[in-house]
Enzyme design. Structure first.
Site, PDB file in Angstrom:
ATOM      1  N   ASP A  33       3.016  -1.168  -7.973  1.00 45.33           N
ATOM      2  CA  ASP A  33       2.293   0.078  -7.361  1.00 45.33           C
ATOM      3  C   ASP A  33       1.107  -1.238  -8.110  1.00 45.33           C
ATOM      4  OD1 ASP A  33       0.857   2.215  -6.302  1.00 45.33           O
ATOM      5  OD2 ASP A  33       2.511   3.170  -6.904  1.00 45.33           O
ATOM      6  N   ASP A  42      -1.853  -5.450  -6.215  1.00 45.85           N
ATOM      7  CA  ASP A  42      -2.609  -5.070  -5.131  1.00 45.85           C
ATOM      8  C   ASP A  42      -2.171  -5.727  -3.572  1.00 45.85           C
ATOM      9  OD1 ASP A  42      -4.100  -3.656  -2.802  1.00 45.85           O
ATOM     10  OD2 ASP A  42      -5.796  -4.655  -3.693  1.00 45.85           O
ATOM     11  N   TYR A 152      -4.182   4.627  11.147  1.00 49.14           N
ATOM     12  CA  TYR A 152      -2.365   4.992  10.770  1.00 49.14           C
ATOM     13  C   TYR A 152      -1.474   4.458  11.446  1.00 49.14           C
ATOM     14  CZ  TYR A 152       0.658   7.077   8.113  1.00 49.14           C
ATOM     15  OH  TYR A 152       1.899   7.907   6.934  1.00 49.14           O
TER      16      TYR A 152
END
Length: 258
Positions: A33, A42, A152
């Site tokens: 993470d 990232d 999304y």
């Protein structure tokens, strides 16, 4: 022998719940993470994807039994396609050799019921073509035109289609590695909690994702399905997008998909 898993997005939401669930079953879990993880990376960047691959190899000794690609964002921003699609694909592709060296290897990625919502063909097509620059440009164009909400759903539709295409290839099915996606409905995670905390937000969410069975889910209710899909007991389920949505897909699409 304990199974070894790598889970992206492990610091919160479904990733954190699944990490905790698997550890309770005795598994060794490597979390990835932006913070509070074994590997800090990232996945929106090439550097982060390289870091993940390199450190995963070091921390696992070159073998993995399961990968759960949970990392994702839901922003009206090109970052969404970079993380949700390209970050997920990079995770699965770079870790496939480690899975091939594992025992009863399995992999799952998180799609969404939003994959059945309207999407932007330019974003989806560019993603599936592997053209990250074009996909980012298409996402930026959607945002600039006021259609940022499509980004999304497009990212989740693209990853679902990638799984369908990829799972049956020699590199995955041919190597004995089931690859699936799950498509959650509304899950009470930090990503959408702000919307769930307001009446207007809840109405908007429930209008888009109607869940007649038990309503909104909690992350820990999703973890057992991910455990089974990545277990040795899953010998033949592959290339599937399994909806965990309280019936939302059935409400939205009825029996038209069959």
């Amino acid at each position: 022998m304990a199974r070894t898993f790598l889970i992206t997005g492990s610091a919160s939401g479904i990733g954190a719940a699944t990490s905790a669930h698997l550890r309770r079953q005795g598994a060794h879990v490597i979390g990835v993470d932006l913070r509070d993880a074994d590997i800090t990376a990232d996945l929106a960047t090439d550097e982060g994807r390289t870091t993940l691959a390199e450190q995963a190899g070091e921390l696992t000794g070159g073998r993995l039994d399961g990968v759960v690609a949970c990392a994702g964002v839901a922003l009206f921003d090109p970052l969404t396609i970079k993380v949700n699609y390209f970050g997920a694909v990079a995770t699965l592709e770079s870790l496939r050799p480690l899975l091939a060296a594992g025992t009863d290897p399995r992999a799952v990625v998180i799609s969404s019921v939003a994959s059945v919502h309207p999407s932007d063909p330019a974003i989806v097509d560019a993603a599936l073509a592997g053209d990250e620059e074009a996909a980012v440009d298409a996402a930026r164009a959607a945002v600039d035109s006021g259609a940022g909400a499509l980004v999304y759903g497009s990212s989740k539709a693209a990853i679902a289609r990638w799984v369908r295409r990829t799972a049956i290839t020699p590199e995955w099915a041919g190597a004995g590695i089931p690859l699936n996606a799950i498509a959650p409905g509304t899950i009470a995670t930090p990503m959408i909690q702000a919307m769930l905390d307001t009446e207007a937000g809840r109405q908007a969410i429930d209008g888009a994702v109607p869940m007649p069975l038990h309503g909104h889910a909690r992350p820990e209710q999703i973890a057992p399905l991910l455990e089974w899909l990545t277990s040795p007991q899953n010998t033949h389920v592959t290339g599937q997008v399994i909806f965990v949505d309280g019936g939302a897909d059935a409400v939205l699409r009825g029996d038209s998909t069959w």
